[in-house]
Design an enzyme around this catalytic site. Structure first.
Site, PDB file in Angstrom:
ATOM      1  N   GLY A 191      -2.094  -1.114 -10.261  1.00 19.22           N
ATOM      2  CA  GLY A 191      -1.668  -2.436  -9.789  1.00 19.22           C
ATOM      3  C   GLY A 191      -0.674  -3.024 -10.758  1.00 19.22           C
ATOM      4  CB  CYS A 233      -2.418   3.244 -13.478  1.00 15.69           C
ATOM      5  SG  CYS A 233      -0.973   2.576 -14.286  1.00 15.69           S
ATOM      6  CE1 TYR A 234      -4.644  -4.978 -14.269  1.00 14.69           C
ATOM      7  CE2 TYR A 234      -5.962  -4.563 -12.301  1.00 14.69           C
ATOM      8  CZ  TYR A 234      -5.567  -5.400 -13.326  1.00 14.69           C
ATOM      9  OH  TYR A 234      -6.111  -6.658 -13.432  1.00 14.69           O
ATOM     10  CG  ASP A 275      -1.153   5.840  17.369  1.00 16.92           C
ATOM     11  OD1 ASP A 275      -1.221   7.026  16.978  1.00 16.92           O
ATOM     12  OD2 ASP A 275      -0.451   4.976  16.816  1.00 16.92           O
ATOM     13  CG  HIS A 307       0.056   6.647 -10.691  1.00  8.32           C
ATOM     14  ND1 HIS A 307      -0.582   5.691  -9.937  1.00  8.32           N
ATOM     15  CD2 HIS A 307       0.646   5.988 -11.712  1.00  8.32           C
ATOM     16  CE1 HIS A 307      -0.382   4.501 -10.467  1.00  8.32           C
ATOM     17  NE2 HIS A 307       0.362   4.644 -11.559  1.00  8.32           N
ATOM     18  CE  LYS A 365       1.455   8.476  15.352  1.00  7.99           C
ATOM     19  NZ  LYS A 365       1.495   7.153  16.000  1.00  7.99           N
ATOM     20  CD  GLU A 396      -2.027   7.521  -7.200  1.00  6.84           C
ATOM     21  OE1 GLU A 396      -2.590   8.250  -8.051  1.00  6.84           O
ATOM     22  OE2 GLU A 396      -1.703   6.348  -7.435  1.00  6.84           O
TER      23      GLU A 396
END
Ligand code: XMP
Length: 556
Positions: free
Chosen positions: A98, A125-126, A270, A212, A412, A214
């Site tokens: 963040g 991180c944060y 969808d 990170h 998706k 991710e």
């Protein structure tokens, strides 16, 4: 896997022995904890790892990576009450990164209850700084900030988090603050050039990493996340499209009972998947309503009727509401007003149709996770509102149906997997997304029937050429936009003053970010030639070379 109950008290003893008074709160919380006291999962709640959102632009990616490892995950605002998690069987928490600094006034905090669960926590991180701060360590501004690539040296002390990973690996960093002093009971488990404590761990399943995992720039990040899920949190990893279908079918049956459901069918992936799922759950209790709102692509109404009524044998009402939508859109130019008007009109049309069906109790919609997040309706005060996606924010407040959104938490690609699982055709499942407000948000400025007609013909050519070039399934979306700019041209020796069409063709993994597609020049030339020849109202075609961010995929 860590036995959190035993290890938390071992860790507590160590912390107490260190005599550090700042960690008193943590000790109290940890010791008061009784299993099941903080979270009370509903029976059959799916195993999940929850991501607490502290406003990082990558928060959503973390949830996505977790799900890619077959563990269900939801991204929730950091200040969510624990009672809101009872639909999940939480096995651990990830604290996202963040923009804040832990010492800043009003900085988002790590709630006591999260620590009190005694469940494994991975701070990123944060999130790591927050964990250190909360448990009595210290966080300071780093002498030099670390943005971008760095090399992580995994220390001697091996840890479950770096299970089967090399001693040195490239990672992606983005931080100004860093951990200066570890909380009692923690040890440093990795370092980088500017962060001597680039990762930390205690024996109670609490981990912090400054990098990170991710993002794709941390090539082994997936393994770090998998290690947290399976080595630390002891997840089973049994969340799949088929388990999702089973769980959803059961949940839909339970909430619908013998009520009647209608489904807003647009013809897009969808709503098709939502309809198929609800149909699997309640069969003929479902009636799909397909509204021709005048904002559809060429040939779309016929295609939808054929697929759903003829092939899937779903009850389908085909409503012609073109005049009504055009009246509602007259003189409207603001994108958000278009969305809200379309959303409201949609529901009103449904209500009218529903009345003809007798008592209708539920409306099913194909809202997906990006729709929810982009409308900032997760309640997180960290995310900024970008657009109101009409199937979320535009719903009238006095709606008479209870909403069923079975895909609300899916990305998706997950929706597509669920569609395949339900037996939908590739053609249906892999079609490019089409927005709820349809061509209205691709006609810039006021929407008129004439402009829609021009756009529809141009759009069809784009699709046709893209398909012929065999690129349709490689692209996230490819379509035409009718700008509200007229330009001078020369067509057949005459001066013309005609429409400017913009091509928008993007690649994306999900709609959160996108890049413009590097289409072959010859293909662009074909599209441009065909549009200016076959749609005489258009005398100029331009290609949009903006990524998202800063642009969005749609122009409005
Ligand atoms: P943007 O333009 O926000 O679009 O980058 C992201 C994805 O969402 C689609 N989109 C919508 N879908 N209702 C929808 O159902 C909407 O109001 C809406 N606006 C955008 C867009 O086509 C893209 O796939």
């Amino acid at each position: 896997m860590v036995d959190t109950a035993t290890d938390t008290s071992a860790s507590a003893d160590r912390i107490r022995a260190s005599g550090d008074s700042e960690v008193a709160t943590y000790l109290e919380i940890a010791e008061r904890r009784e299993p099941g006291q903080v979270l009370t999962p509903a029976p059959n709640a799916p195993e999940s790892v929850v991501v607490l959102d502290y406003g990082s632009q990558f928060s959503m990616l973390i949830a996505r990576r977790i799900r890619e490892a077959s563990v269900y995950s939801e991204l929730i605002p950091w200040d969510t009450e624990p009672e809101k998690l009872n639909h999940l069987n939480v096995k651990g928490f990830v604290l996202s990164g963040g923009p804040a600094s832990v010492y800043a006034e009003g900085a988002p905090q790590l709630p006591d209850w999260v620590v009190a669960t005694g469940l494994p926590i991975l701070g990123i991180c944060y999130g790591m700084q927050l964990l250190a701060h909360k448990l009595g360590g210290s966080v300071e501004p780093a002498t030099s900030r670390e943005f971008g690539h760095a090399i992580l040296e995994v220390g001697e002390a091996s840890s479950d988090l770096f299970h089967e990973l090399p001693g040195s690996m490239p990672v992606w960093m983005s931080h100004g603050d860093r951990i200066e002093r570890l909380p009692a009971g923690f040890r440093s488990i990795a370092q980088s050039q500017n962060a001597p404590i680039a990762a930390m761990a205690d024996d109670a399943g609490h981990y912090g990493i400054q990098f990170h995992p991710e993002v794709v720039h941390t090539p082994q990040g997936d393994q770090v996340i998998r290690n947290f899920l399976f080595e630390v949190a002891g997840c089973a990893g049994d969340w799949t499209a088929s388990s999702f279908v089973d769980e959803s079918v059961e949940a839909i049956r339970k909430s619908v009972g013998d009520g009647k459901v209608i489904c807003a069918l647009s013809g897009g992936v969808d709503s098709a998947v939502a309809a198929a799922l609800v149909h699997r759950a309640v069969g003929d209790q479902l009636t799909c309503i397909f509204v021709d709102n005048a904002l559809l692509r060429l040939g779309e109404p016929e295609r939808v009727v054929n697929t759903f009524r003829e092939q899937m044998k779903i009850n389908l009402l085909h409503v012609d509401a073109r005049d009504r939508f055009m009246r509602e859109l007259a003189e409207v130019t603001a994108p958000e007003t278009k969305r809200v008007r379309i959303g409201e009109t949609f529901i009103r049309v449904f209500e009218a149709e529903a009345q003809k069906l007798g008592q209708v109790d539920f409306i099913a919609q194909g809202t997906t996770y990006p729709d929810v997040i982009e409308s900032a309706s997760t309640g997180s005060n960290a995310a900024a509102k970008i657009k109101t996606h009409h199937n979320v924010g535009g719903l009238p407040k006095d709606m008479q149906f209870t909403l069923i959104e079975p895909l609300r938490n899916l990305f998706k690609d997950e929706v597509r997997r669920v569609g395949k699982e339900l037996g939908l055709s590739d053609e249906m499942v892999y079609r490019q997304p089409f927005p709820g407000p349809g061509l209205a948000i691709r006609v810039i400025g006021e929407v008129t029937l004439d402009k829609l007609d021009v756009l529809r013909r141009a759009d069809w050519i784009v699709m046709d050429e893209i398909k012929k070039a065999d690129l349709y399934y490689d692209l996230w979306q490819s379509f035409a936009v009718l700008t509200n700019t007229a330009t001078v041209g020369v067509q057949g020796d005459y001066r013309t003053y005609g429409h400017l069409i913009a091509l928008r063709v993007v690649t994306a993994e999900d709609a959160m970010t996108a890049d413009w597609a590097r289409l072959p020049y010859d293909l662009l030339a074909n599209i441009s030639n065909r549009i200016t020849n076959e749609v005489p109202e258009v005398n100029r075609v331009v290609y949009d070379i903006t990524s998202k961010p800063p642009g969005t995929i749609e122009w409005e």
